[in-house]
Design a protein around this motif. Structure first.
Motif, PDB file in Angstrom:
ATOM      1  N   LYS A   1       0.806  -1.212   0.000  1.00 26.46           N
ATOM      2  CA  LYS A   1       0.000   0.000   0.000  1.00 26.46           C
ATOM      3  C   LYS A   1       0.849   1.277   0.000  1.00 26.46           C
ATOM      4  O   LYS A   1       0.565   2.217  -0.723  1.00 26.46           O
ATOM      5  CB  LYS A   1      -0.930  -0.016   1.213  1.00 26.46           C
ATOM      6  CG  LYS A   1      -2.006   1.020   1.185  1.00 26.46           C
ATOM      7  CD  LYS A   1      -2.920   0.822   2.381  1.00 26.46           C
ATOM      8  CE  LYS A   1      -4.205   1.576   2.204  1.00 26.46           C
ATOM      9  NZ  LYS A   1      -5.094   1.358   3.350  1.00 26.46           N
ATOM     10  N   HIS A   2       1.909   1.307   0.800  1.00 27.66           N
ATOM     11  CA  HIS A   2       2.740   2.506   0.914  1.00 27.66           C
ATOM     12  C   HIS A   2       4.163   2.254   0.415  1.00 27.66           C
ATOM     13  O   HIS A   2       5.093   2.959   0.817  1.00 27.66           O
ATOM     14  CB  HIS A   2       2.776   3.001   2.360  1.00 27.66           C
ATOM     15  CG  HIS A   2       1.422   3.317   2.904  1.00 27.66           C
ATOM     16  ND1 HIS A   2       0.674   4.389   2.455  1.00 27.66           N
ATOM     17  CD2 HIS A   2       0.654   2.697   3.827  1.00 27.66           C
ATOM     18  CE1 HIS A   2      -0.489   4.417   3.094  1.00 27.66           C
ATOM     19  NE2 HIS A   2      -0.520   3.398   3.932  1.00 27.66           N
ATOM     20  N   LEU A   3       4.339   1.288  -0.447  1.00 24.78           N
ATOM     21  CA  LEU A   3       5.659   0.919  -0.950  1.00 24.78           C
ATOM     22  C   LEU A   3       6.145   1.934  -1.978  1.00 24.78           C
ATOM     23  O   LEU A   3       5.415   2.325  -2.883  1.00 24.78           O
ATOM     24  CB  LEU A   3       5.605  -0.467  -1.602  1.00 24.78           C
ATOM     25  CG  LEU A   3       6.913  -0.978  -2.188  1.00 24.78           C
ATOM     26  CD1 LEU A   3       7.917  -1.263  -1.074  1.00 24.78           C
ATOM     27  CD2 LEU A   3       6.663  -2.230  -2.999  1.00 24.78           C
ATOM     28  N   ILE A   4       7.368   2.367  -1.819  1.00 25.16           N
ATOM     29  CA  ILE A   4       7.999   3.255  -2.787  1.00 25.16           C
ATOM     30  C   ILE A   4       9.171   2.488  -3.395  1.00 25.16           C
ATOM     31  O   ILE A   4      10.108   2.115  -2.688  1.00 25.16           O
ATOM     32  CB  ILE A   4       8.501   4.556  -2.127  1.00 25.16           C
ATOM     33  CG1 ILE A   4       7.327   5.302  -1.494  1.00 25.16           C
ATOM     34  CG2 ILE A   4       9.237   5.423  -3.137  1.00 25.16           C
ATOM     35  CD1 ILE A   4       7.740   6.487  -0.643  1.00 25.16           C
ATOM     36  N   LEU A   5       9.099   2.248  -4.695  1.00 21.87           N
ATOM     37  CA  LEU A   5      10.144   1.490  -5.376  1.00 21.87           C
ATOM     38  C   LEU A   5      11.288   2.412  -5.795  1.00 21.87           C
ATOM     39  O   LEU A   5      11.063   3.580  -6.123  1.00 21.87           O
ATOM     40  CB  LEU A   5       9.578   0.801  -6.622  1.00 21.87           C
ATOM     41  CG  LEU A   5       8.572  -0.316  -6.369  1.00 21.87           C
ATOM     42  CD1 LEU A   5       7.992  -0.799  -7.683  1.00 21.87           C
ATOM     43  CD2 LEU A   5       9.238  -1.463  -5.635  1.00 21.87           C
ATOM     44  N   PRO A   6      12.518   1.886  -5.817  1.00 22.73           N
ATOM     45  CA  PRO A   6      13.633   2.686  -6.331  1.00 22.73           C
ATOM     46  C   PRO A   6      13.460   2.901  -7.832  1.00 22.73           C
ATOM     47  O   PRO A   6      12.693   2.196  -8.494  1.00 22.73           O
ATOM     48  CB  PRO A   6      14.864   1.825  -6.030  1.00 22.73           C
ATOM     49  CG  PRO A   6      14.333   0.444  -5.892  1.00 22.73           C
ATOM     50  CD  PRO A   6      12.926   0.568  -5.395  1.00 22.73           C
ATOM     51  N   ASP A   7      14.184   3.874  -8.370  1.00 23.92           N
ATOM     52  CA  ASP A   7      14.079   4.168  -9.797  1.00 23.92           C
ATOM     53  C   ASP A   7      14.509   2.984 -10.668  1.00 23.92           C
ATOM     54  O   ASP A   7      13.933   2.732 -11.705  1.00 23.92           O
ATOM     55  CB  ASP A   7      14.911   5.399 -10.156  1.00 23.92           C
ATOM     56  CG  ASP A   7      14.314   6.665  -9.554  1.00 23.92           C
ATOM     57  OD1 ASP A   7      13.093   6.681  -9.328  1.00 23.92           O
ATOM     58  OD2 ASP A   7      15.071   7.612  -9.315  1.00 23.92           O
ATOM     59  N   GLN A   8      15.547   2.288 -10.235  1.00 22.93           N
ATOM     60  CA  GLN A   8      16.016   1.139 -11.002  1.00 22.93           C
ATOM     61  C   GLN A   8      16.082  -0.078 -10.095  1.00 22.93           C
ATOM     62  O   GLN A   8      16.464   0.018  -8.930  1.00 22.93           O
ATOM     63  CB  GLN A   8      17.405   1.396 -11.589  1.00 22.93           C
ATOM     64  CG  GLN A   8      17.410   2.442 -12.662  1.00 22.93           C
ATOM     65  CD  GLN A   8      18.792   2.531 -13.296  1.00 22.93           C
ATOM     66  OE1 GLN A   8      19.757   1.980 -12.805  1.00 22.93           O
ATOM     67  NE2 GLN A   8      18.865   3.236 -14.410  1.00 22.93           N
ATOM     68  N   HIS A   9      15.737  -1.212 -10.648  1.00 23.18           N
ATOM     69  CA  HIS A   9      15.819  -2.454  -9.905  1.00 23.18           C
ATOM     70  C   HIS A   9      17.197  -3.065 -10.115  1.00 23.18           C
ATOM     71  O   HIS A   9      17.747  -2.986 -11.213  1.00 23.18           O
ATOM     72  CB  HIS A   9      14.743  -3.434 -10.389  1.00 23.18           C
ATOM     73  CG  HIS A   9      13.355  -2.878 -10.283  1.00 23.18           C
ATOM     74  ND1 HIS A   9      12.687  -2.774  -9.094  1.00 23.18           N
ATOM     75  CD2 HIS A   9      12.526  -2.369 -11.222  1.00 23.18           C
ATOM     76  CE1 HIS A   9      11.498  -2.234  -9.298  1.00 23.18           C
ATOM     77  NE2 HIS A   9      11.366  -1.979 -10.586  1.00 23.18           N
ATOM     78  N   PRO A  10      17.769  -3.689  -9.095  1.00 27.17           N
ATOM     79  CA  PRO A  10      19.069  -4.339  -9.301  1.00 27.17           C
ATOM     80  C   PRO A  10      18.920  -5.490 -10.292  1.00 27.17           C
ATOM     81  O   PRO A  10      17.868  -6.136 -10.349  1.00 27.17           O
ATOM     82  CB  PRO A  10      19.442  -4.845  -7.904  1.00 27.17           C
ATOM     83  CG  PRO A  10      18.166  -4.885  -7.147  1.00 27.17           C
ATOM     84  CD  PRO A  10      17.265  -3.852  -7.752  1.00 27.17           C
ATOM     85  N   PRO A  11      19.942  -5.743 -11.090  1.00 30.71           N
ATOM     86  CA  PRO A  11      19.838  -6.812 -12.089  1.00 30.71           C
ATOM     87  C   PRO A  11      19.871  -8.193 -11.447  1.00 30.71           C
ATOM     88  O   PRO A  11      20.402  -8.359 -10.349  1.00 30.71           O
ATOM     89  CB  PRO A  11      21.083  -6.589 -12.955  1.00 30.71           C
ATOM     90  CG  PRO A  11      22.055  -5.942 -12.026  1.00 30.71           C
ATOM     91  CD  PRO A  11      21.227  -5.090 -11.101  1.00 30.71           C
ATOM     92  N   HIS A  12      19.287  -9.141 -12.139  1.00 36.70           N
ATOM     93  CA  HIS A  12      19.378 -10.526 -11.702  1.00 36.70           C
ATOM     94  C   HIS A  12      20.791 -11.028 -11.966  1.00 36.70           C
ATOM     95  O   HIS A  12      21.515 -10.484 -12.802  1.00 36.70           O
ATOM     96  CB  HIS A  12      18.379 -11.404 -12.467  1.00 36.70           C
ATOM     97  CG  HIS A  12      16.953 -11.022 -12.218  1.00 36.70           C
ATOM     98  ND1 HIS A  12      16.297 -11.326 -11.057  1.00 36.70           N
ATOM     99  CD2 HIS A  12      16.063 -10.356 -12.980  1.00 36.70           C
ATOM    100  CE1 HIS A  12      15.067 -10.863 -11.108  1.00 36.70           C
ATOM    101  NE2 HIS A  12      14.894 -10.267 -12.266  1.00 36.70           N
ATOM    102  N   THR A  13      21.179 -12.067 -11.280  1.00 33.97           N
ATOM    103  CA  THR A  13      22.495 -12.665 -11.519  1.00 33.97           C
ATOM    104  C   THR A  13      22.473 -13.345 -12.880  1.00 33.97           C
ATOM    105  O   THR A  13      21.639 -14.216 -13.136  1.00 33.97           O
ATOM    106  CB  THR A  13      22.817 -13.703 -10.426  1.00 33.97           C
ATOM    107  OG1 THR A  13      22.751 -13.064  -9.162  1.00 33.97           O
ATOM    108  CG2 THR A  13      24.191 -14.301 -10.636  1.00 33.97           C
TER     109      THR A  13
END
Length: 116
Positions: free
Chosen positions: A42-54
């Motif tokens: 509900k109140h989640l703020i995501l970063p601009d970029q997601h870290p890449p998968h391995t």
């Protein structure tokens, strides 16, 4: 026993965000340890970029003989001759160490075999 256990893990999140995820925690060591927790976004703020998968390393597939045990090799004789890329990348850690591993890979990528 009032011992605290901390579990850290990553769950992929996709847009649009669902209202919540349910995390099911089940222990193979403690009888009756089976919990389901709702994680609200509900109140989640995501970063601009997601870290890449391995990424999978460009490794030469390991032959079945990497098991170095004729009894283990006999279990898989005739089924395959080499481990696939996911299994090859995880082989050393799973076979030669006592470390815990969380393997996340697509269906049919050989996860069941690497846990045997």
């Amino acid at each position: 026993m009032d011992e605290v256990h901390t579990l850290a893990f990553t769950i992929p999140i996709f847009e649009p965000l669902p209202p919540q995820y349910f995390v099911h925690v089940l222990s193979d060591r403690w009888v009756g340890m089976d919990e389901v927790h709702a994680v609200s976004f509900k109140h989640l703020i995501l970063p601009d970029q997601h870290p890449p998968h391995t990424d999978l390393l460009d490794l030469t597939p390991l032959p079945l003989s990497a098991l170095q045990n004729p009894r283990f090799e006999a279990l898989y004789q005739g089924r395959f001759t080499h481990f696939n890329p996911v299994q090859t990348q995880l082989f050393h850690t799973l076979y030669h160490t006592n470390r815990n591993v969380l393997a996340g890979a697509p269906t049919g990528s050989g996860k069941t075999l690497i846990t045997e």
